[in-house]
Design an enzyme around this catalytic site. Structure first.
Site, PDB file in Angstrom:
ATOM      1  CB  CYS A 121      -0.895  -0.011   1.242  1.00 27.07           C
ATOM      2  SG  CYS A 121      -1.992   1.420   1.380  1.00 27.07           S
ATOM      3  CG  HIS A 164      -5.368  -2.298  -1.755  1.00 25.07           C
ATOM      4  ND1 HIS A 164      -4.423  -2.903  -0.961  1.00 25.07           N
ATOM      5  CD2 HIS A 164      -5.135  -0.961  -1.646  1.00 25.07           C
ATOM      6  CE1 HIS A 164      -3.661  -1.977  -0.394  1.00 25.07           C
ATOM      7  NE2 HIS A 164      -4.071  -0.783  -0.798  1.00 25.07           N
ATOM      8  CD  GLU A 165      -6.313   1.537  -4.485  1.00 28.38           C
ATOM      9  OE1 GLU A 165      -6.544   2.523  -3.758  1.00 28.38           O
ATOM     10  OE2 GLU A 165      -5.192   1.009  -4.561  1.00 28.38           O
ATOM     11  CG  HIS A 168      -7.386   2.769   0.702  1.00 27.48           C
ATOM     12  ND1 HIS A 168      -6.691   3.014   1.872  1.00 27.48           N
ATOM     13  CD2 HIS A 168      -6.496   2.163  -0.127  1.00 27.48           C
ATOM     14  CE1 HIS A 168      -5.439   2.603   1.749  1.00 27.48           C
ATOM     15  NE2 HIS A 168      -5.300   2.069   0.543  1.00 27.48           N
TER      16      HIS A 168
END
Length: 217
Positions: A121, A164-165, A168
Site C-alpha cells: 500500500c 484494495h482501493e 480504503h
C-alpha cells in the site's frame, strides 16, 4: 508554465483520514486540499494519477491524499503483477486501461479467496505481505467523471487492486487482514509512519492558522 498536475502528498498509516468511511460525491463537485486550491474532479483525478505514477503504484484512493470522498483511480499495466517494480521504466508507457471511479459499488462474482498474492500500500510504504484474502473476481458499478454509470468486471490481480482501493473508502487497510503476529513484526516501521503522519497534520494545522492570521490583518 507547465500544465502538468502537481503531486499530492500521500497520507501515511496513522492519519485518521485513512480510518474514516468516505462520503459519496457528485461528479460536479469541487474539492480542495491545502496548497492546491479548488479543483474539479477531473483535475483531482489527473493529480491522483500523477501521484500514483510518481509513487510507482497501481491504484490510489482519495482518502490516501486526504480527501474523504468515495473516489479512486487505478490502472491495468501490461504486466499486471508489476514485474518491473522498482525499475525506472515509465509506468505510463505500460498502461493498458485507466480507471477513475466515483461512488463505486463492489459485488463479488467468484467467492473463491486468493491469499497467495503479495500486497502492499502506498500509505504503508515498504511493507509487503502475502495472506490477504481477496475474492478472485469482482464487479464494480460506478459513476465516471461525466456523471455516467459504468461497470467493469475484473479477476485475479486487477480484482485484488479494486478490492484494495474499495477498502480504503471503507476505512480499511490491507494489514487489517494479516495475523497480529505478522503486524507486530512491523511495529517499529508502523510507529515511525504514525509519527510522520502526525508531523504532516501538525504542519497543515500551522499553515491553516497562519493563513487565518493573515486574513485578519
Amino acid at each position: 508554465m507547465s500544465d502538468a498536475p502537481s503531486i499530492y502528498p500521500i497520507r501515511l498509516y496513522g492519519d485518521p483520514v485513512l480510518r474514516r468511511k468516505a462520503r459519496p460525491l457528485a461528479h460536479t463537485d469541487t474539492l480542495e486540499l491545502p496548497g492546491f486550491g479548488p479543483q474539479n474532479l477531473r483535475q483531482v483525478a489527473d493529480t491522483m494519477l500523477e501521484t500514483m505514477f510518481e509513487a510507482r503504484g497501481v491504484g490510489l484512493a482519495a482518502p490516501q491524499v486526504g480527501l474523504g470522498v468515495r473516489m479512486f483511480v487505478a490502472v491495468e499495466y501490461e504486466d499486471d503483477e508489476e514485474e518491473n517494480e522498482g525499475q525506472e521504466t515509465p509506468l505510463k508507457s505500460r498502461v493498458l486501461r485507466e480507471f477513475v471511479m466515483l461512488n463505486p459499488r463492489l459485488s463479488v462474482i467468484d467467492k473463491k479467496k486468493v491469499r497467495s498474492e503479495t500486497e502492499g500500500c502506498l500509505s504503508i510504504p515498504d511493507i509487503y505481505e502475502e495472506g490477504v484474502p481477496r475474492a478472485r473476481a469482482v464487479r464494480l458499478d460506478y459513476t465516471d467523471l461525466d456523471g455516467r454509470m459504468q461497470s467493469v468486471e475484473a479477476e485475479d490481480y486487477l480484482a485484488r487492486v479494486f478490492q484494495h482501493e474499495f477498502d480504503h473508502l471503507e476505512g480499511k487497510l490491507f494489514i487489517d487482514y494479516l495475523p497480529q503476529d505478522t503486524v507486530n513484526e512491523y511495529r517499529g516501521a508502523l510507529l515511525a509512519m504514525q509519527r510522520q503522519a502526525k508531523q504532516h497534520l501538525d504542519r497543515l494545522r500551522h499553515q491553516a492558522a497562519d493563513g487565518h492570521r493573515h486574513e485578519r490583518l
